[in-house]
Design an enzyme around this catalytic site. Structure first.
Site, PDB file in Angstrom:
ATOM      1  N   TYR A  98      39.172  -7.786 114.657  1.00 19.80           N
ATOM      2  CA  TYR A  98      39.774  -6.523 114.237  1.00 19.80           C
ATOM      3  C   TYR A  98      40.268  -5.651 115.393  1.00 19.80           C
ATOM      4  CZ  TYR A  98      38.841  -7.372 109.344  1.00 19.80           C
ATOM      5  OH  TYR A  98      38.861  -7.903 108.078  1.00 19.80           O
ATOM      6  N   GLU A 109      33.445  -8.251 103.931  1.00 22.36           N
ATOM      7  CA  GLU A 109      33.465  -9.661 104.334  1.00 22.36           C
ATOM      8  C   GLU A 109      32.087 -10.110 104.803  1.00 22.36           C
ATOM      9  OE1 GLU A 109      38.097  -8.992 105.552  1.00 22.36           O
ATOM     10  OE2 GLU A 109      36.665  -9.472 107.136  1.00 22.36           O
ATOM     11  N   SER A 125      43.919 -24.635  97.382  1.00 22.46           N
ATOM     12  CA  SER A 125      43.211 -24.488  96.114  1.00 22.46           C
ATOM     13  C   SER A 125      42.398 -25.731  95.816  1.00 22.46           C
ATOM     14  CB  SER A 125      44.207 -24.254  94.970  1.00 22.46           C
ATOM     15  OG  SER A 125      44.891 -23.033  95.132  1.00 22.46           O
ATOM     16  N   PHE A 179      48.844 -15.766  94.677  1.00 16.04           N
ATOM     17  CA  PHE A 179      49.808 -16.251  95.652  1.00 16.04           C
ATOM     18  C   PHE A 179      49.207 -17.362  96.466  1.00 16.04           C
ATOM     19  CE2 PHE A 179      51.530 -12.016  94.826  1.00 16.04           C
ATOM     20  CZ  PHE A 179      52.889 -12.277  94.791  1.00 16.04           C
ATOM     21  N   PHE A 180      50.027 -18.373  96.797  1.00 17.43           N
ATOM     22  CA  PHE A 180      49.581 -19.434  97.707  1.00 17.43           C
ATOM     23  C   PHE A 180      49.608 -18.961  99.148  1.00 17.43           C
ATOM     24  CE2 PHE A 180      50.993 -22.164  94.135  1.00 17.43           C
ATOM     25  CZ  PHE A 180      49.801 -22.772  93.915  1.00 17.43           C
TER      26      PHE A 180
END
Length: 393
Positions: free
Chosen positions: A95, A138, A208, A385-386
């Site tokens: 970050y 996260e 996926s 979305f992919f």
């Protein structure tokens, strides 16, 4: 917490982001990827080249600025970002790099007359606020996955135990853990992160899961993309027996419990996450309408498998739409693009249903319009979305 002045400054930059956000983010990516090679594996270079990733991040930054007073109005955007980060194993130490480059990009692209010290300070505070939110969320997911049965943290070694060609473009790969231990149960619709080393370079990709994980295996089904570094490597240079490092399953686009009729609509390789959804739904008595669109029969994957399920389960109805007839494959139910009128014929009579749809962005935008026009409640129409997250117009 951001000060009232910080919020006002952030909101004042919204018009600049609307007109020049993509240029700013393109500069940000170019700077970061050239100066910080340690983060390059986290980004898909094809999405960089096409502009998809800069556009998606620019949209995300714009949405954040617009809703800086009410972050809950961002909807599921934050959840999507968190899950994609988890699948790629974004860590707290990444970050500060992003923050440094973002602030430099704002300063260098907007110039000192616009990007005053007050503006830079406000955006630094806003970025740190967002980073804290994402790092906390996260971290909680990393802990949860590590502590769950069969779970783990970071990369875990798996063996490629089987490869199956599903169509002219799509190949399935089956993975089992090298330590022969249990694996984390994946929810239908989730994806998994792969850590690959190709020509001495590390890259990470999300794919996926195309089957339920109840057999101690993970299956992905990968479309060969022209020029795709990872997809071509998995197709051509990854034989059975290869070791692959996997990250735990992630993703918030999952099949939700419901007794409403289920409609699964996919285009091309978008079929992959609908397959475990279909498997899970057929374990109940829930009516399912499975609609798949493909360029032609040669590239239509899993047709025989779905047909066999339709013969076995009376609650399953399946429909196929091909853009063209290749003259060889079994015929589709209709040719051309999937129109609203055709979709209306294939949907259940009961419009109080749950619809999940996936595929290329243009395909999904059309399906979203069709479903809305046909009276499907927006909150019961879901898509994923992919690539980089973005908005459907």
């Amino acid at each position: 917490m951001l000060s009232v002045q910080d919020r006002a400054i952030i909101k004042s930059t919204v018009p600049l982001l609307e007109s020049g956000g993509e240029a700013l983010i393109t500069h940000f990516y170019r700077m970061m990827l050239s100066e910080y090679p340690e983060v390059r594996p986290l980004f898909n270079q094809a999405h960089q080249a096409s502009g998809d990733q800069p556009r998606a991040l620019a949209n995300g930054v714009l949405m954040y600025a617009r809703h800086i007073d009410q972050l809950d109005q961002l909807g599921d955007l934050v959840a999507k970002i968190i899950n994609k980060h988890v699948a790629l194993q974004i860590l707290p130490e990444h970050y500060p790099i992003v923050g440094t480059c973002l602030l430099r990009a704002i300063s260098e692209v907007l110039g000192s007359e616009i990007a005053t010290q007050e503006v830079i300070d406000a955006w630094a505070a806003a970025y740190n606020q967002l980073a804290d939110i994402l790092i906390g969320a996260e971290g909680a997911i990393y802990d949860q996955k590590a502590q769950a049965p069969g779970g783990w943290r970071g990369a875990r070694e798996f063996k490629l135990v089987r490869k199956v060609q599903e169509s002219a473009e799509i190949t399935s790969l089956y993975f089992e853990p090298a330590d022969q231990g249990a694996i984390l149960a994946a929810e239908p619709g989730q994806y998994i992160g792969l850590q690959l080393f190709i020509d001495g370079q590390e890259i990470r990709r999300n794919y996926s899961l195309s089957a339920l994980s109840d057999q101690g295996q993970y299956r992905i089904s990968v479309k060969r993309e022209a020029g795709g570094v990872a997809s071509n490597y998995l197709h051509d240079q990854c034989p059975v027996g290869s070791s692959i490092m996997l990250f735990p399953p992630a993703g918030e686009f999952t099949l939700q419990a419901s007794d409403k009729p289920l409609v699964l609509i996919s285009g091309g390789v978008g079929i992959t996450p609908t397959l475990p959804m279909l498997e899970a739904a057929l374990a109940t008595e829930r009516p399912v309408h499975f609609i798949h669109c493909a360029r032609n029969g040669q590239v239509h994957a899993f047709r025989q498998w779905v047909d066999a399920l339709a013969a076995r389960y009376p609650q399953l109805k399946r429909f196929y739409c091909y853009a063209e007839d290749d003259g060889v494959s079994p015929a589709a139910d209709t040719l051309g693009l999937l129109t609203q009128d055709q979709l209306a014929q294939w949907l259940p009579e009961q419009r109080d249903l749950d619809a999940y749809f996936l595929g290329p962005k243009g395909f999904m935008a059309a399906i979203k319009r069709h479903l809305k026009a046909l009276g499907i409640p927006e909150q019961q129409s879901r898509y994923e979305f992919f690539g980089p997250a973005a908005a459907l117009e």
